[in-house]
Design a protein around this motif. Structure first.
Motif, PDB file in Angstrom:
ATOM      1  N   HIS A   1       1.344  11.223  -0.383  1.00  0.00           N
ATOM      2  CA  HIS A   1       2.765  11.147  -0.050  1.00  0.00           C
ATOM      3  C   HIS A   1       2.948  10.841   1.432  1.00  0.00           C
ATOM      4  O   HIS A   1       3.738   9.975   1.812  1.00  0.00           O
ATOM      5  CB  HIS A   1       3.415  12.481  -0.409  1.00  0.00           C
ATOM      6  CG  HIS A   1       4.891  12.416  -0.574  1.00  0.00           C
ATOM      7  ND1 HIS A   1       5.609  13.331  -1.313  1.00  0.00           N
ATOM      8  CD2 HIS A   1       5.822  11.558  -0.078  1.00  0.00           C
ATOM      9  CE1 HIS A   1       6.880  13.026  -1.270  1.00  0.00           C
ATOM     10  NE2 HIS A   1       7.045  11.960  -0.521  1.00  0.00           N
TER      11      HIS A   1
ATOM     12  N   ARG B   1       4.784   2.996   5.250  1.00  0.00           N
ATOM     13  CA  ARG B   1       6.135   2.408   5.234  1.00  0.00           C
ATOM     14  C   ARG B   1       6.651   2.236   6.663  1.00  0.00           C
ATOM     15  O   ARG B   1       7.255   1.215   7.001  1.00  0.00           O
ATOM     16  CB  ARG B   1       7.071   3.306   4.441  1.00  0.00           C
ATOM     17  CG  ARG B   1       8.494   2.767   4.266  1.00  0.00           C
ATOM     18  CD  ARG B   1       8.570   1.809   3.105  1.00  0.00           C
ATOM     19  NE  ARG B   1       9.952   1.516   2.764  1.00  0.00           N
ATOM     20  CZ  ARG B   1      10.344   0.873   1.673  1.00  0.00           C
ATOM     21  NH1 ARG B   1       9.442   0.474   0.801  1.00  0.00           N
ATOM     22  NH2 ARG B   1      11.615   0.642   1.423  1.00  0.00           N
TER      23      ARG B   1
ATOM     24  N   SER C   1       2.059   7.275   2.185  1.00  0.00           N
ATOM     25  CA  SER C   1       3.111   6.312   1.820  1.00  0.00           C
ATOM     26  C   SER C   1       4.196   6.242   2.892  1.00  0.00           C
ATOM     27  O   SER C   1       4.702   5.154   3.203  1.00  0.00           O
ATOM     28  CB  SER C   1       3.717   6.693   0.470  1.00  0.00           C
ATOM     29  OG  SER C   1       4.512   7.867   0.572  1.00  0.00           O
TER      30      SER C   1
ATOM     31  N   TYR D   1       0.830  -1.214   0.000  1.00  0.00           N
ATOM     32  CA  TYR D   1       0.000   0.000   0.000  1.00  0.00           C
ATOM     33  C   TYR D   1       0.859   1.256   0.000  1.00  0.00           C
ATOM     34  O   TYR D   1       0.513   2.267  -0.625  1.00  0.00           O
ATOM     35  CB  TYR D   1      -0.937  -0.006   1.211  1.00  0.00           C
ATOM     36  CG  TYR D   1      -2.082  -0.982   1.106  1.00  0.00           C
ATOM     37  CD1 TYR D   1      -2.604  -1.338  -0.125  1.00  0.00           C
ATOM     38  CD2 TYR D   1      -2.645  -1.543   2.249  1.00  0.00           C
ATOM     39  CE1 TYR D   1      -3.660  -2.233  -0.226  1.00  0.00           C
ATOM     40  CE2 TYR D   1      -3.703  -2.441   2.157  1.00  0.00           C
ATOM     41  CZ  TYR D   1      -4.202  -2.789   0.923  1.00  0.00           C
ATOM     42  OH  TYR D   1      -5.247  -3.672   0.829  1.00  0.00           O
ATOM     43  N   SER D   2       1.980   1.209   0.710  1.00  0.00           N
ATOM     44  CA  SER D   2       2.890   2.350   0.741  1.00  0.00           C
ATOM     45  C   SER D   2       3.457   2.623  -0.647  1.00  0.00           C
ATOM     46  O   SER D   2       3.510   3.776  -1.092  1.00  0.00           O
ATOM     47  CB  SER D   2       4.029   2.082   1.725  1.00  0.00           C
ATOM     48  OG  SER D   2       5.019   3.084   1.649  1.00  0.00           O
ATOM     49  N   ASP D   3       3.854   1.563  -1.344  1.00  0.00           N
ATOM     50  CA  ASP D   3       4.396   1.732  -2.696  1.00  0.00           C
ATOM     51  C   ASP D   3       3.338   2.287  -3.642  1.00  0.00           C
ATOM     52  O   ASP D   3       3.636   3.152  -4.487  1.00  0.00           O
ATOM     53  CB  ASP D   3       4.918   0.395  -3.221  1.00  0.00           C
ATOM     54  CG  ASP D   3       6.124  -0.101  -2.441  1.00  0.00           C
ATOM     55  OD1 ASP D   3       6.736   0.711  -1.712  1.00  0.00           O
ATOM     56  OD2 ASP D   3       6.452  -1.297  -2.553  1.00  0.00           O
ATOM     57  N   TRP D   4       2.104   1.803  -3.520  1.00  0.00           N
ATOM     58  CA  TRP D   4       1.033   2.319  -4.374  1.00  0.00           C
ATOM     59  C   TRP D   4       0.759   3.791  -4.089  1.00  0.00           C
ATOM     60  O   TRP D   4       0.536   4.580  -5.006  1.00  0.00           O
ATOM     61  CB  TRP D   4      -0.236   1.491  -4.168  1.00  0.00           C
ATOM     62  CG  TRP D   4      -0.164   0.108  -4.740  1.00  0.00           C
ATOM     63  CD1 TRP D   4       0.735  -0.350  -5.664  1.00  0.00           C
ATOM     64  CD2 TRP D   4      -1.008  -0.995  -4.409  1.00  0.00           C
ATOM     65  NE1 TRP D   4       0.509  -1.678  -5.938  1.00  0.00           N
ATOM     66  CE2 TRP D   4      -0.559  -2.107  -5.195  1.00  0.00           C
ATOM     67  CE3 TRP D   4      -2.083  -1.181  -3.550  1.00  0.00           C
ATOM     68  CZ2 TRP D   4      -1.166  -3.353  -5.129  1.00  0.00           C
ATOM     69  CZ3 TRP D   4      -2.693  -2.425  -3.486  1.00  0.00           C
ATOM     70  CH2 TRP D   4      -2.236  -3.507  -4.274  1.00  0.00           C
ATOM     71  N   SER D   5       0.762   4.155  -2.815  1.00  0.00           N
ATOM     72  CA  SER D   5       0.529   5.558  -2.456  1.00  0.00           C
ATOM     73  C   SER D   5       1.637   6.448  -3.003  1.00  0.00           C
ATOM     74  O   SER D   5       1.386   7.555  -3.486  1.00  0.00           O
ATOM     75  CB  SER D   5       0.440   5.702  -0.929  1.00  0.00           C
ATOM     76  OG  SER D   5      -0.648   4.971  -0.408  1.00  0.00           O
ATOM     77  N   TYR D   6       2.858   5.959  -2.937  1.00  0.00           N
ATOM     78  CA  TYR D   6       4.011   6.714  -3.457  1.00  0.00           C
ATOM     79  C   TYR D   6       3.861   6.945  -4.962  1.00  0.00           C
ATOM     80  O   TYR D   6       4.005   8.074  -5.444  1.00  0.00           O
ATOM     81  CB  TYR D   6       5.282   5.935  -3.153  1.00  0.00           C
ATOM     82  CG  TYR D   6       6.566   6.611  -3.569  1.00  0.00           C
ATOM     83  CD1 TYR D   6       7.294   7.384  -2.671  1.00  0.00           C
ATOM     84  CD2 TYR D   6       7.069   6.466  -4.863  1.00  0.00           C
ATOM     85  CE1 TYR D   6       8.486   7.992  -3.037  1.00  0.00           C
ATOM     86  CE2 TYR D   6       8.253   7.070  -5.243  1.00  0.00           C
ATOM     87  CZ  TYR D   6       8.956   7.823  -4.328  1.00  0.00           C
ATOM     88  OH  TYR D   6      10.122   8.432  -4.711  1.00  0.00           O
TER      89      TYR D   6
END
Length: 322
Positions: free
Chosen positions: A95, A102, A98, A10-15
């Motif tokens: 941002h 993370r 993310s 989810y963090s990577d997608w948000s980034y």
């Protein structure tokens, strides 16, 4: 502790989504920069206020433009610019999500490697610029600020991307939260005066040679507006960066048994600190303004970028693990 792969994903997608939103926001700002009159009018009004505040001749601004008449509908370019601000806020929220995800996925501060460090720097830059937009009518310059942010995040998310993992043993210290966060906040804010000083030099060149930048220079704010933005953001960032450097020395003494060892990262950070200190000192004592001050600020910004990439990725030192 084990890494939560779901939160990491989810963090990577948000980034990635935040980068895409920043790109769309940058396009909207470029449309306003190209077709709107708000920038030129705002710069003229700001310059009038600055001259009056500095003891210059009083200037009466009459409500002759669409901006001074609240009842008159906004132009299409202005509406697009406001949509760009809304997209920037949305990108900043994604941002932030993310970064938080993370940190939750790894159960640590989310700035333990180059990918995460660049992410926090860019987040600080965007938040700082949103604060600047509340204080100065320079929305049409947002594309120039988002461009390096998008480039940095693209580089961080592709070439420097690191899978979520626990911290390396060398970084498992409470000083990571204090030292690295202060350094990231200071470096992120320094991006704003770096861009403002670069635009100052372009604007100054335009005033000396109007024909060469006839289509670009007039759309930039007045020189004193750019100088004021560069100076005020540097004044705010410098003590934060100084605190980060001092905390790094304390951490170095605890980890390596000395406060200073001429490590490449330490050396270049100190050089950047000296440059920014010279910038503030020259303005406060010698009254340096204009091109000389802008050049010093740009050199300081270049040293910060050099320290971020070249020192971390090319040279070998005690900070190479980052």
């Amino acid at each position: 502790m084990p890494v939560n792969e779901t939160l990491s994903q989810y963090s990577d997608w948000s980034y990635t989504t935040a980068v895409a939103v920043y790109v769309f926001a940058m396009v909207f700002f470029l449309v306003e920069q190209s077709f709107g009159r708000k920038g030129r009018q705002a710069a003229a009004r700001t310059r009038s206020r600055e001259l009056v505040g500095a003891g210059g001749p009083s200037t009466t601004v009459t409500p002759s433009t669409s901006e001074e008449r609240p009842t008159k509908p906004r132009t299409r370019a202005e509406r697009i610019g406001r949509m760009g601000v809304a997209l920037t806020v949305l990108g900043a929220l994604l941002h932030l999500a993310s970064l938080v995800l993370r940190g939750l996925a790894t159960s640590r501060a989310p700035w333990g490697n180059m990918y995460e460090y660049i992410a926090i720097i860019c987040f600080v830059t965007v938040v700082t610029w949103l604060v600047v937009l509340r204080k100065s009518p320079v929305r049409h310059l947002s594309a120039f600020v988002l461009l390096p942010v998008v480039i940095l995040m693209f580089v961080g998310g592709t070439w420097l991307y690191t899978i979520a993992a626990p911290l390396q043993p060398a970084l498992q210290s409470y000083w990571l939260v204090i030292h690295v966060s202060a350094a990231a906040v200071g470096s992120g804010i320094f991006l704003i005066p770096g861009v403002a000083s670069l635009l100052y030099l372009v604007k100054a060149r335009n005033e000396k040679n109007p024909a060469k930048f006839a289509r670009f220079g007039p759309k930039l704010p007045a020189l004193d507006v750019l100088d004021r933005i560069a100076y005020r953001t540097t004044v705010f960032a410098f003590p934060v960066f100084t605190f980060g450097v001092l905390c790094g020395a304390v951490w170095a003494e605890a980890a390596w048994g000395r406060f200073w060892g001429w490590d490449p990262k330490e050396t270049v950070a100190f050089i950047a600190w000296v440059i920014y200190a010279a910038y503030l000192h020259s303005r406060a004592t010698a009254g340096w303004r204009g091109n000389r001050a802008a050049v010093i600020n740009v050199i300081g910004f270049a040293a910060t970028v050099f320290n971020l990439f070249f020192v971390n990725l090319v040279t070998v030192g005690l900070h190479s693990y980052a």
